[in-house]
Enzyme design. Structure first.
Site, short mmCIF file in Angstrom:
data_model
loop_
_atom_site.label_atom_id
_atom_site.label_comp_id
_atom_site.label_asym_id
_atom_site.label_seq_id
_atom_site.Cartn_x
_atom_site.Cartn_y
_atom_site.Cartn_z
N ASP A 1 0.92 -1.39 -0.52
CA ASP A 1 -0.02 0.13 -0.44
C ASP A 1 0.69 1.76 0.42
OD1 ASP A 1 -3.15 0.06 1.20
OD2 ASP A 1 -2.12 2.28 0.69
N ASN B 1 -12.40 -3.72 2.59
CA ASN B 1 -13.38 -2.39 2.98
C ASN B 1 -14.15 -2.77 1.93
OD1 ASN B 1 -11.91 -1.13 5.13
ND2 ASN B 1 -10.98 -0.23 3.61
N GLY C 1 -15.56 2.77 4.06
CA GLY C 1 -14.10 2.92 3.89
C GLY C 1 -13.37 2.54 2.61
N GLN C 2 -14.23 2.07 1.78
CA GLN C 2 -13.41 1.53 0.73
C GLN C 2 -13.13 2.94 -0.60
OE1 GLN C 2 -15.52 -1.33 -1.66
NE2 GLN C 2 -13.93 -1.83 -3.28
N SER C 3 -11.74 3.13 -0.93
CA SER C 3 -11.82 3.90 -1.61
C SER C 3 -11.36 3.58 -2.68
CB SER C 3 -10.44 4.92 -1.61
OG SER C 3 -9.31 3.99 -1.10
N HIS D 1 -10.20 -6.60 -2.77
CA HIS D 1 -9.11 -6.37 -2.58
C HIS D 1 -8.95 -6.25 -1.10
CE1 HIS D 1 -9.56 -1.73 -2.10
NE2 HIS D 1 -9.27 -1.72 -0.76
N HIS E 1 -7.11 -5.70 2.69
CA HIS E 1 -5.86 -5.59 2.69
C HIS E 1 -4.57 -6.30 4.26
CE1 HIS E 1 -6.47 -0.95 2.28
NE2 HIS E 1 -7.55 -1.75 2.43
P1 AMP Z 1 -9.69 1.08 0.48
O1 AMP Z 1 -9.82 2.66 0.97
O2 AMP Z 1 -9.60 -0.11 1.14
O3 AMP Z 1 -10.22 0.51 -1.08
O4 AMP Z 1 -8.31 0.96 -0.46
C1 AMP Z 1 -6.84 0.78 -0.88
C2 AMP Z 1 -6.19 0.97 -0.77
O5 AMP Z 1 -5.08 0.95 -1.96
C3 AMP Z 1 -5.40 2.40 0.19
O6 AMP Z 1 -5.58 1.92 1.52
C4 AMP Z 1 -4.49 3.23 -0.56
O7 AMP Z 1 -3.52 4.02 0.27
C5 AMP Z 1 -3.68 2.72 -1.75
N1 AMP Z 1 -3.67 2.81 -2.62
C6 AMP Z 1 -4.67 3.70 -4.05
N2 AMP Z 1 -3.80 4.05 -4.52
C7 AMP Z 1 -2.45 2.87 -4.91
C8 AMP Z 1 -0.88 3.08 -5.75
N3 AMP Z 1 -1.39 3.54 -6.66
N4 AMP Z 1 -0.45 1.82 -5.14
C9 AMP Z 1 -0.73 1.46 -3.97
N5 AMP Z 1 -1.07 1.45 -3.31
C10 AMP Z 1 -2.73 2.74 -3.17
#
Ligand code: AMP
Length: 114
Positions: free
Chosen positions: A30, A87, A93-95, A100, A102
């Site tokens: 991450d 998430n 909290g899914q962005s 995926h 964590h």
């Molecule tokens: P979530 O918020 O559960 O969807 O997790 C998405 C994760 O992806 C977050 O912890 C971000 O820090 C991570 N993330 C987003 N873009 C990248 C990237 N290019 N390389 C590595 N991690 C990323």
């Protein structure tokens, strides 16, 4: 999903150093780590969330967890313990809308999570 950042990483349009990779699964670090070790394990096939994976594709989950096991062994995470988090949905909290897991490790992980 050409606009999906994880699909771009999987397609090698964005360069990362994989922690573990096979035909079905990619594990990366991450880029905004929430623990000393913070990995992301993802299926290469795009689904936004667990509940979108059809029953006929259920082998995706065994492949994903097998990949997680490989990464955990490789990084020796069972020594500290580790936590898996998924998430699902913006309110949880899914962005990044690409399924995926964590993998968090390397510090005490408290319960209940926030
Ligand atoms: P979530 O918020 O559960 O969807 O997790 C998405 C994760 O992806 C977050 O912890 C971000 O820090 C991570 N993330 C987003 N873009 C990248 C990237 N290019 N390389 C590595 N991690 C990323």
């Amino acid at each position: 999903m050409p606009e999906c950042i994880f699909c771009k990483i999987i397609a090698k349009q964005i360069a990362v150093s994989p922690v573990y990779e096979n035909d079905d699964v990619l594990v990366i670090r991450d880029n905004n780590p929430q623990a000393p070790v913070h990995l992301l394990a993802m299926p290469k096939k795009h689904y936004a969330a667990i509940h979108e994976v059809p029953a006929a594709e259920a082998s995706l989950f065994s492949d994903l967890f097998a990949g997680i096991g490989k990464a955990v062994e490789q990084e020796d995470l069972s020594r500290h313990g580790y936590r898996l988090v998924v998430n699902s949905g913006e309110k949880a909290g899914q962005s990044v809308p690409h399924l995926h897991v964590h993998i968090l490790s390397g510090r005490p992980l408290h319960w209940p999570p926030g």
